[in-house]
Design a protein around this motif. Structure first.
Motif, PDB file in Angstrom:
ATOM      1  N   UNK A 107     -62.108 -73.668 -49.311  1.00  8.77           N
ATOM      2  CA  UNK A 107     -62.535 -73.681 -50.536  1.00  8.77           C
ATOM      3  C   UNK A 107     -63.669 -73.321 -51.378  1.00  8.77           C
ATOM      4  N   UNK A 108     -64.335 -72.610 -52.428  1.00  8.04           N
ATOM      5  CA  UNK A 108     -65.169 -71.936 -53.333  1.00  8.04           C
ATOM      6  C   UNK A 108     -66.449 -72.763 -52.388  1.00  8.04           C
ATOM      7  N   UNK A 109     -66.170 -72.261 -50.718  1.00  8.44           N
ATOM      8  CA  UNK A 109     -67.581 -71.960 -50.212  1.00  8.44           C
ATOM      9  C   UNK A 109     -67.334 -71.318 -49.743  1.00  8.44           C
ATOM     10  N   UNK A 110     -68.874 -70.096 -49.316  1.00 13.50           N
ATOM     11  CA  UNK A 110     -68.280 -69.100 -49.036  1.00 13.50           C
ATOM     12  C   UNK A 110     -68.985 -69.102 -47.644  1.00 13.50           C
ATOM     13  N   UNK A 111     -69.435 -69.628 -47.129  1.00 15.16           N
ATOM     14  CA  UNK A 111     -69.877 -69.327 -45.743  1.00 15.16           C
ATOM     15  C   UNK A 111     -68.094 -68.974 -44.964  1.00 15.16           C
ATOM     16  N   UNK A 112     -67.203 -69.890 -45.205  1.00 13.38           N
ATOM     17  CA  UNK A 112     -66.386 -69.401 -44.350  1.00 13.38           C
ATOM     18  C   UNK A 112     -65.413 -68.513 -44.326  1.00 13.38           C
ATOM     19  N   UNK A 113     -66.001 -67.315 -45.783  1.00 15.81           N
ATOM     20  CA  UNK A 113     -65.201 -66.020 -44.746  1.00 15.81           C
ATOM     21  C   UNK A 113     -66.101 -65.408 -43.873  1.00 15.81           C
ATOM     22  N   UNK A 114     -67.354 -65.514 -43.113  1.00 12.26           N
ATOM     23  CA  UNK A 114     -68.065 -65.129 -42.491  1.00 12.26           C
ATOM     24  C   UNK A 114     -67.157 -65.419 -41.158  1.00 12.26           C
ATOM     25  N   UNK A 115     -66.554 -65.932 -40.235  1.00 15.54           N
ATOM     26  CA  UNK A 115     -65.651 -65.965 -39.287  1.00 15.54           C
ATOM     27  C   UNK A 115     -65.265 -64.702 -39.138  1.00 15.54           C
ATOM     28  N   UNK A 116     -63.907 -64.662 -40.039  1.00 13.37           N
ATOM     29  CA  UNK A 116     -63.102 -63.559 -39.631  1.00 13.37           C
ATOM     30  C   UNK A 116     -63.820 -61.871 -39.571  1.00 13.37           C
ATOM     31  N   UNK A 117     -64.796 -61.949 -40.886  1.00  9.48           N
ATOM     32  CA  UNK A 117     -65.663 -60.420 -41.143  1.00  9.48           C
ATOM     33  C   UNK A 117     -66.458 -60.975 -39.255  1.00  9.48           C
ATOM     34  N   UNK A 118     -67.362 -61.508 -39.341  1.00  6.48           N
ATOM     35  CA  UNK A 118     -68.002 -60.990 -37.845  1.00  6.48           C
ATOM     36  C   UNK A 118     -67.183 -60.438 -36.652  1.00  6.48           C
ATOM     37  N   UNK A 119     -66.097 -62.038 -36.535  1.00  5.28           N
ATOM     38  CA  UNK A 119     -64.746 -61.163 -35.041  1.00  5.28           C
ATOM     39  C   UNK A 119     -64.874 -59.699 -34.948  1.00  5.28           C
ATOM     40  N   UNK A 120     -64.045 -59.193 -36.540  1.00  8.99           N
ATOM     41  CA  UNK A 120     -64.181 -57.635 -36.348  1.00  8.99           C
ATOM     42  C   UNK A 120     -64.743 -57.249 -36.978  1.00  8.99           C
ATOM     43  N   UNK A 121     -66.179 -57.323 -36.877  1.00 13.99           N
ATOM     44  CA  UNK A 121     -67.016 -56.546 -37.181  1.00 13.99           C
ATOM     45  C   UNK A 121     -66.953 -55.692 -38.735  1.00 13.99           C
ATOM     46  N   UNK A 122     -66.496 -56.525 -39.559  1.00 16.30           N
ATOM     47  CA  UNK A 122     -66.281 -55.618 -40.158  1.00 16.30           C
ATOM     48  C   UNK A 122     -67.219 -55.404 -41.690  1.00 16.30           C
ATOM     49  N   UNK A 123     -68.547 -55.850 -41.451  1.00 17.36           N
ATOM     50  CA  UNK A 123     -69.817 -55.977 -42.071  1.00 17.36           C
ATOM     51  C   UNK A 123     -70.359 -54.544 -41.413  1.00 17.36           C
ATOM     52  N   UNK A 124     -69.932 -54.384 -40.351  1.00 15.32           N
ATOM     53  CA  UNK A 124     -70.676 -53.227 -40.186  1.00 15.32           C
ATOM     54  C   UNK A 124     -69.308 -51.587 -39.367  1.00 15.32           C
ATOM     55  N   UNK A 125     -67.990 -51.509 -39.681  1.00 23.89           N
ATOM     56  CA  UNK A 125     -67.155 -50.781 -39.196  1.00 23.89           C
ATOM     57  C   UNK A 125     -65.845 -50.371 -39.783  1.00 23.89           C
ATOM     58  N   UNK A 126     -65.005 -50.110 -40.115  1.00 22.14           N
ATOM     59  CA  UNK A 126     -64.257 -49.531 -41.345  1.00 22.14           C
ATOM     60  C   UNK A 126     -63.001 -50.888 -40.061  1.00 22.14           C
ATOM     61  N   UNK A 127     -62.290 -50.815 -40.606  1.00 23.52           N
ATOM     62  CA  UNK A 127     -60.975 -51.902 -40.723  1.00 23.52           C
ATOM     63  C   UNK A 127     -60.367 -52.573 -41.689  1.00 23.52           C
ATOM     64  N   UNK A 128     -58.994 -52.979 -41.445  1.00 22.51           N
ATOM     65  CA  UNK A 128     -58.578 -54.138 -41.786  1.00 22.51           C
ATOM     66  C   UNK A 128     -57.395 -55.136 -41.186  1.00 22.51           C
ATOM     67  N   UNK A 129     -57.486 -55.852 -41.683  1.00 24.86           N
ATOM     68  CA  UNK A 129     -57.102 -57.289 -40.198  1.00 24.86           C
ATOM     69  C   UNK A 129     -57.038 -58.414 -41.921  1.00 24.86           C
TER      70      UNK A 129
END
Length: 205
Positions: A107-129
């Motif tokens: 909670x309140x930690x922005x870092x732990x949002x990174x793992x699911x985004x990197x795993x599914x490359x959501x910072x680069x391409x479309x998708x919903x998970x």
């Protein structure tokens, strides 16, 4: 190859700041593991100091998160682990309600949002998970399951993306940078380091 980042966020939700020292493994196939340690100070709901260490596998699934919180009255500690078979423990006690989760969410930690985004490359391409997370509340360090959805909305001029985070009745359009780290999380945190990365040192001869 290992990428090193040192993001600092102004955490508006806690009235504080957080800095993380992050290492992200890279392979020809993409991200290959994450290790981080972080320090935070907050003033809401009461003044506290927090430190954490996070380790994932090459698949970016959590292996271990340790957290220590100190306030005026006491010190709290948490040891959250996920085995290779997917079984979670909290301070050594089994937590079958977390089975199926791959990620912790501090909670309140922005870092732990990174793992699911990197795993599914959501910072680069479309998708919903949709995910089940082991969510850790701060500063009390209680752990409970949390259903969350991440949806890629658009790319940003900086090379990152806008990703919608939703859990229950809450939703926010979070900006991630080109490395998959949170740049701006409305109502929670905003980067204040200008995307600083440690200098690359030449190899010793």
């Amino acid at each position: 190859m290992i990428e090193r980042h040192v993001p600092t966020w102004e955490v508006t939700a806690s009235g504080g700041l957080e800095t993380a020292w992050v290492e992200i493994g890279r392979s020809p196939a993409g991200p290959a593991g994450l290790r981080a340690r972080g320090r935070a100070v907050g003033t809401d709901p009461e003044p506290y100091w927090l430190s954490y260490a996070l380790e994932t596998g090459e698949d970016l699934a959590t292996r271990r998160l340790t957290v220590r919180v100190e306030d005026a009255c006491r010190v709290r500690e948490l040891d959250l682990r996920r085995s290779p078979s997917g079984r979670w423990t909290v301070d050594g006690r089994p937590r079958p309600d977390l089975e199926g989760a791959l990620d912790c969410d501090l909670g309140l930690c922005p870092l732990t949002n990174t793992m699911p985004v990197l795993r599914h490359a959501l910072h680069r391409r479309p998708g919903e998970h949709r995910f089940l997370m082991a969510w850790v509340s701060v500063p009390d360090l209680a752990v409970r399951p949390s259903r969350q959805t991440y949806t890629h909305l658009s790319r940003t001029p900086s090379g990152g993306a806008l990703v919608r985070y939703a859990s229950g009745d809450f939703a926010a359009d979070v900006e991630f940078d080109a490395y998959g780290l949170v740049a701006d999380y409305p109502e929670l945190a905003r980067r204040g380091d200008g995307g600083w990365r440690p200098p690359v040192r030449p190899p010793r001869r």
